[in-house]
Design a protein around this motif. Structure first.
Motif, mmCIF file in Angstrom:
data_model
loop_
_atom_site.group_PDB
_atom_site.id
_atom_site.type_symbol
_atom_site.label_atom_id
_atom_site.label_comp_id
_atom_site.label_asym_id
_atom_site.label_seq_id
_atom_site.Cartn_x
_atom_site.Cartn_y
_atom_site.Cartn_z
ATOM 1 N N SER A 1 -3.463 -4.844 -10.551
ATOM 2 C CA SER A 1 -3.244 -3.484 -10.067
ATOM 3 C C SER A 1 -3.838 -3.223 -8.686
ATOM 4 O O SER A 1 -3.610 -2.181 -8.104
ATOM 5 N N GLY A 2 -4.602 -4.149 -8.140
ATOM 6 C CA GLY A 2 -5.248 -3.905 -6.851
ATOM 7 C C GLY A 2 -4.746 -4.831 -5.770
ATOM 8 O O GLY A 2 -3.706 -5.478 -5.899
ATOM 9 N N GLY A 3 -5.495 -4.880 -4.686
ATOM 10 C CA GLY A 3 -5.199 -5.793 -3.591
ATOM 11 C C GLY A 3 -3.959 -5.432 -2.814
ATOM 12 O O GLY A 3 -3.674 -4.270 -2.550
ATOM 13 N N LEU A 4 -3.213 -6.441 -2.447
ATOM 14 C CA LEU A 4 -2.035 -6.268 -1.601
ATOM 15 C C LEU A 4 -0.956 -5.439 -2.288
ATOM 16 O O LEU A 4 -0.274 -4.642 -1.649
ATOM 17 N N ARG A 5 -0.822 -5.598 -3.583
ATOM 18 C CA ARG A 5 0.172 -4.828 -4.336
ATOM 19 C C ARG A 5 -0.127 -3.326 -4.222
ATOM 20 O O ARG A 5 0.752 -2.509 -4.005
ATOM 21 N N LYS A 6 -1.394 -2.968 -4.334
ATOM 22 C CA LYS A 6 -1.812 -1.571 -4.202
ATOM 23 C C LYS A 6 -1.573 -1.085 -2.766
ATOM 24 O O LYS A 6 -1.093 0.025 -2.546
ATOM 25 N N TRP A 7 -1.895 -1.928 -1.783
ATOM 26 C CA TRP A 7 -1.755 -1.578 -0.368
ATOM 27 C C TRP A 7 -0.312 -1.226 -0.041
ATOM 28 O O TRP A 7 -0.042 -0.267 0.660
ATOM 29 N N PHE A 8 0.644 -2.003 -0.564
ATOM 30 C CA PHE A 8 2.053 -1.734 -0.299
ATOM 31 C C PHE A 8 2.536 -0.479 -1.020
ATOM 32 O O PHE A 8 3.442 0.195 -0.554
ATOM 33 N N GLY A 9 1.918 -0.144 -2.138
ATOM 34 C CA GLY A 9 2.327 1.027 -2.908
ATOM 35 C C GLY A 9 1.817 2.346 -2.363
ATOM 36 O O GLY A 9 2.332 3.411 -2.711
ATOM 37 N N GLU A 10 0.821 2.302 -1.487
ATOM 38 C CA GLU A 10 0.259 3.530 -0.940
ATOM 39 C C GLU A 10 1.202 4.150 0.081
ATOM 40 O O GLU A 10 1.952 3.457 0.759
ATOM 41 N N LYS A 11 1.131 5.463 0.199
ATOM 42 C CA LYS A 11 1.935 6.165 1.205
ATOM 43 C C LYS A 11 1.095 6.284 2.468
ATOM 44 O O LYS A 11 0.137 7.039 2.521
ATOM 45 N N TRP A 12 1.454 5.528 3.497
ATOM 46 C CA TRP A 12 0.701 5.503 4.748
ATOM 47 C C TRP A 12 1.213 6.599 5.684
ATOM 48 O O TRP A 12 2.415 6.799 5.833
ATOM 49 N N ARG A 13 0.283 7.314 6.319
ATOM 50 C CA ARG A 13 0.593 8.426 7.201
ATOM 51 C C ARG A 13 -0.004 8.209 8.580
ATOM 52 O O ARG A 13 -1.083 7.640 8.722
#
Length: 95
Positions: free
Chosen positions: A7-19
């Motif tokens: 659930s963490g790491g790169l997979r989490k990074w791609f799932g976040e909404k970046w602003r």
């Protein structure tokens, strides 16, 4: 654990909404990270490097913190020192 995805790491990074905290929309929020060619240029012809953070972090930051982070990010790109640098969102306090 078999069949369960991490659930963490790169997979989490791609799932976040970046602003992009360096710009604002008409409604007062921040647009998604990534700019079209027309929105990258400033009046003086220099490239305006976006400062992108996850939406959850952007909502916790004050206007002063956002301005500081954007200023530190753009300090490297505007002087012709090469590529934009990765800068911390939170500056270290000088005591």
């Amino acid at each position: 654990m078999e069949g369960k995805k991490p659930s963490g790491g790169l997979r989490k990074w791609f799932g976040e909404k970046w602003r992009d905290i360096s710009r604002k929309t008409k409604s007062g929020g921040h647009p998604p990270c990534g700019a079209s060619a027309g929105t990258k240029a400033r009046k003086d012809g220099k490239r305006a490097y976006p400062k992108c953070v996850p939406a959850s972090k952007a909502s916790r930051m004050t206007d002063k913190q956002k301005k500081s982070a954007v200023t530190r990010k753009r300090k490297y790109g505007s002087t012709g020192r090469g590529k934009a640098k990765m800068v911390s969102t939170n500056p270290k306090k000088i005591t």
